[in-house]
Design a protein around this motif. Structure first.
Motif, short mmCIF file in Angstrom:
data_model
loop_
_atom_site.label_atom_id
_atom_site.label_comp_id
_atom_site.label_asym_id
_atom_site.label_seq_id
_atom_site.Cartn_x
_atom_site.Cartn_y
_atom_site.Cartn_z
N ARG A 41 4.68 -3.57 -13.41
CA ARG A 41 3.38 -3.62 -12.85
C ARG A 41 3.83 -3.49 -11.17
N ASP A 42 4.70 -4.10 -10.74
CA ASP A 42 5.02 -4.06 -9.18
C ASP A 42 5.45 -2.98 -8.61
N ARG A 43 6.64 -2.29 -9.36
CA ARG A 43 7.11 -0.88 -9.23
C ARG A 43 6.07 0.08 -9.33
N ALA A 44 5.11 -0.16 -10.24
CA ALA A 44 4.10 1.09 -10.17
C ALA A 44 2.87 0.78 -8.88
N ALA A 45 2.60 -0.43 -8.51
CA ALA A 45 1.77 -0.79 -7.48
C ALA A 45 2.54 -0.56 -6.05
N ALA A 46 3.70 -0.80 -5.97
CA ALA A 46 4.50 -0.29 -4.77
C ALA A 46 4.31 1.38 -4.60
N ALA A 47 4.78 1.97 -5.88
CA ALA A 47 4.73 3.49 -5.73
C ALA A 47 3.27 3.93 -5.39
N TRP A 48 2.13 3.54 -5.84
CA TRP A 48 0.69 3.93 -5.72
C TRP A 48 0.57 3.49 -4.25
N CYS A 49 0.66 2.46 -3.69
CA CYS A 49 0.29 2.30 -2.23
C CYS A 49 1.16 3.06 -1.26
N ALA A 50 2.39 3.22 -1.49
CA ALA A 50 3.32 3.96 -0.82
C ALA A 50 2.59 5.28 -0.71
N TRP A 51 2.14 5.96 -1.58
CA TRP A 51 1.59 7.22 -1.93
C TRP A 51 0.14 7.31 -0.94
N GLU A 52 -0.46 6.15 -1.15
CA GLU A 52 -1.84 6.04 -0.56
C GLU A 52 -1.52 5.94 1.03
N ASP A 53 -0.67 5.21 1.47
CA ASP A 53 -0.29 5.19 2.90
C ASP A 53 -0.05 6.47 3.25
N THR A 54 0.84 7.27 2.65
CA THR A 54 1.25 8.63 3.27
C THR A 54 0.18 9.60 3.46
N HIS A 55 -0.87 9.68 2.85
CA HIS A 55 -1.75 10.65 3.26
C HIS A 55 -2.90 9.89 4.17
N VAL A 56 -2.84 8.58 4.39
CA VAL A 56 -3.56 8.06 5.47
C VAL A 56 -2.75 8.15 6.94
N GLY A 57 -1.45 7.85 6.92
CA GLY A 57 -0.91 8.09 8.23
C GLY A 57 -0.43 9.43 8.47
N THR A 58 -1.13 10.61 8.93
CA THR A 58 -1.15 11.59 9.43
C THR A 58 -0.68 11.84 10.95
N HIS A 59 -0.81 10.72 11.80
CA HIS A 59 -0.71 10.86 13.09
C HIS A 59 0.73 10.31 13.30
N PRO A 60 1.62 10.97 14.43
CA PRO A 60 2.90 10.34 14.77
C PRO A 60 2.96 8.97 15.22
N HIS A 62 2.84 6.71 12.88
CA HIS A 62 2.11 5.86 11.81
C HIS A 62 3.16 4.77 11.50
N ARG A 63 2.69 3.56 11.31
CA ARG A 63 3.33 2.44 10.62
C ARG A 63 2.57 1.99 8.97
N PRO A 64 3.22 1.81 8.21
CA PRO A 64 2.63 1.43 7.07
C PRO A 64 1.73 0.25 7.14
N ASN A 65 0.68 0.41 6.42
CA ASN A 65 -0.22 -0.59 6.43
C ASN A 65 0.35 -1.95 5.94
N PRO A 66 0.46 -2.99 6.84
CA PRO A 66 1.12 -4.24 6.12
C PRO A 66 0.46 -5.03 5.08
N ARG A 67 -0.77 -4.60 4.69
CA ARG A 67 -1.28 -5.15 3.79
C ARG A 67 -0.48 -4.86 2.23
N TYR A 68 0.19 -3.67 2.38
CA TYR A 68 0.84 -3.22 1.06
C TYR A 68 2.29 -4.32 1.02
N ARG A 69 2.44 -4.98 2.05
CA ARG A 69 3.72 -5.90 1.85
C ARG A 69 3.55 -6.92 0.53
N ASP A 70 2.18 -7.35 0.70
CA ASP A 70 1.73 -8.39 -0.36
C ASP A 70 1.64 -7.95 -1.87
N PRO A 71 2.55 -8.42 -2.58
CA PRO A 71 2.36 -7.70 -3.98
C PRO A 71 1.15 -7.87 -4.79
#
Length: 161
Positions: A41-60, A62-71
């Motif tokens: 479950r955690d691997r799937a959630a981490a992969a989903w959130c990494a993808w989600e953050d990818t298409h949000v962070g389109t500007h030079p 960009h730092r990953p959203n810190p909320r995704y650090r919380d399992p």
């Protein structure tokens, strides 16, 4: 979005086993997000959130959203998003635009980033044209999810009425 971010898309797609890449990745992720094994479950959630953050962070810069650090957040967020994706938002295709005329007289402000590559602004543009009396605020220098200040300004206007 895989056309815009092919490397990240492959990583996202490949995070689920080959047998689950049946064309409906939201369903595949949903299965893995509900697996009995908490590590799966955690691997799937981490992969989903990494993808989600990818298409949000389109500007030079960009730092990953810190909320995704919380399992716990990752798991809840990914489960909710995949649930809605799997069910097409529980709306028949085109029903919102077809019924928008019935919203006439109900005030509404839509705030959208012009640089939102995952949810292009043509969708709210069409809705604003179909919803009598609505307002669309297109922010030129932001993408997906970077509209909080403008949303707050719109809600403040409603509160002042």
């Amino acid at each position: 979005m895989g056309r815009v971010f092919p490397e990240e898309w492959e990583r996202f797609r490949d995070a689920v086993p080959q047998r689950d890449r049946d064309g409906d990745l939201a369903a595949a992720y949903s299965r893995w997000l509900h697996d009995d094994d908490p590590q799966v479950r955690d691997r799937a959630a981490a992969a989903w959130c990494a993808w989600e953050d990818t298409h949000v962070g389109t500007h030079p810069g960009h730092r990953p959203n810190p909320r995704y650090r919380d399992p716990a957040f990752r798991l809840c967020f990914a489960r909710v998003v995949t649930h809605y994706f799997r069910h097409a938002g529980f709306l028949e295709d085109g029903v919102l635009l077809r019924g928008a005329v019935r919203l006439g007289g109900i005030p509404g402000v839509m705030v959208h980033g012009r640089l939102d590559v995952s949810g292009p602004p043509d969708v709210p543009w069409q809705l604003a044209r179909a919803w009598p009396g609505s307002e669309l605020v297109l922010l030129d220098d932001v993408g997906h999810g970077a509209t909080l200040g403008a949303i707050r300004a719109a809600t403040d206007r409603f509160a002042a009425r």
